[in-house]
Scaffold this active site. Sequence first.
Site, PDB file in Angstrom:
ATOM      1  N   CYS A 100     -17.515   5.893  -6.139  1.00 28.44           N
ATOM      2  CA  CYS A 100     -17.035   4.602  -5.379  1.00 28.44           C
ATOM      3  C   CYS A 100     -15.818   4.779  -4.350  1.00 28.44           C
ATOM      4  O   CYS A 100     -14.704   5.102  -5.106  1.00 28.44           O
ATOM      5  CB  CYS A 100     -17.053   3.526  -6.027  1.00 28.44           C
ATOM      6  SG  CYS A 100     -16.634   1.744  -5.000  1.00 28.44           S
ATOM      7  N   CYS A 128     -13.092   2.079  -5.705  1.00 28.74           N
ATOM      8  CA  CYS A 128     -12.569   2.027  -6.901  1.00 28.74           C
ATOM      9  C   CYS A 128     -12.749   3.327  -7.956  1.00 28.74           C
ATOM     10  O   CYS A 128     -12.311   3.243  -8.999  1.00 28.74           O
ATOM     11  CB  CYS A 128     -13.198   0.887  -7.916  1.00 28.74           C
ATOM     12  SG  CYS A 128     -14.929   0.964  -8.339  1.00 28.74           S
ATOM     13  N   CYS A 158     -21.865  -0.831  -6.953  1.00 29.49           N
ATOM     14  CA  CYS A 158     -20.868  -0.269  -8.013  1.00 29.49           C
ATOM     15  C   CYS A 158     -20.733  -1.512  -8.997  1.00 29.49           C
ATOM     16  O   CYS A 158     -20.509  -2.630  -8.768  1.00 29.49           O
ATOM     17  CB  CYS A 158     -19.629   0.014  -7.059  1.00 29.49           C
ATOM     18  SG  CYS A 158     -18.208   0.500  -8.490  1.00 29.49           S
ATOM     19  N   CYS A 173     -16.580  -2.790  -8.974  1.00 29.71           N
ATOM     20  CA  CYS A 173     -16.083  -3.524  -8.137  1.00 29.71           C
ATOM     21  C   CYS A 173     -17.290  -4.509  -7.408  1.00 29.71           C
ATOM     22  O   CYS A 173     -16.655  -5.208  -6.331  1.00 29.71           O
ATOM     23  CB  CYS A 173     -15.292  -2.695  -6.918  1.00 29.71           C
ATOM     24  SG  CYS A 173     -16.189  -1.438  -5.865  1.00 29.71           S
ATOM     25  N   CYS A 181     -31.176   5.184  -1.785  1.00 28.33           N
ATOM     26  CA  CYS A 181     -30.653   5.474  -0.436  1.00 28.33           C
ATOM     27  C   CYS A 181     -28.979   4.763  -0.078  1.00 28.33           C
ATOM     28  O   CYS A 181     -29.169   3.518  -0.104  1.00 28.33           O
ATOM     29  CB  CYS A 181     -31.679   4.819   0.685  1.00 28.33           C
ATOM     30  SG  CYS A 181     -31.604   5.315   2.339  1.00 28.33           S
TER      31      CYS A 181
END
Length: 160
Positions: free
Chosen positions: A75, A78, A123, A126, A147
């Site tokens: 991510c 984070c 995610c 976060c 996707c």
Amino acid sequence: MKNALILLFTVFLFNCNGNAQQKKQDKETFEVTKTEAEWQQELSPMAYKVLRKAATERPFSSPLDKEYSNGTYVCVACDTPLFKGKDKFDSGTGWPSFDRVIKGNVSFSVDYDLGQARTEEHCATCGGHLGHVFNDGPSETTGKRHCVNGVALKFIPENE
């Protein structure tokens, strides 16, 4: 009698919980939380729009779409590991696509933004919007196509 019916209808109307109200109450909490101002300061303008406002980047605009090296996709907000390079495939859609996630690091919800139910992925650390999951991935593996907006990801090559 008429006034009683009007009163009853009015009370009923103001006591109903709509789906939008329920959705706000059911919001998931995440380990990493920041104010909108903090997110805007830390992320690029496009990453902010995608991760915090659930926008979609233009297809074929991410250099990660054609990245096929071994490594890990994390991510961008984070650094949580989300996908492995070995699970990436060319879906031809213009967005990085994976047939599986790193278990426990991606959370899922349903959105109706286009008038139909779609599985949205975030995610799990976060809460950043990543993209959507579809059932048209490689049939020889999971059959799933995660996707993902490339701007939501950072690629870390295997040797680093």
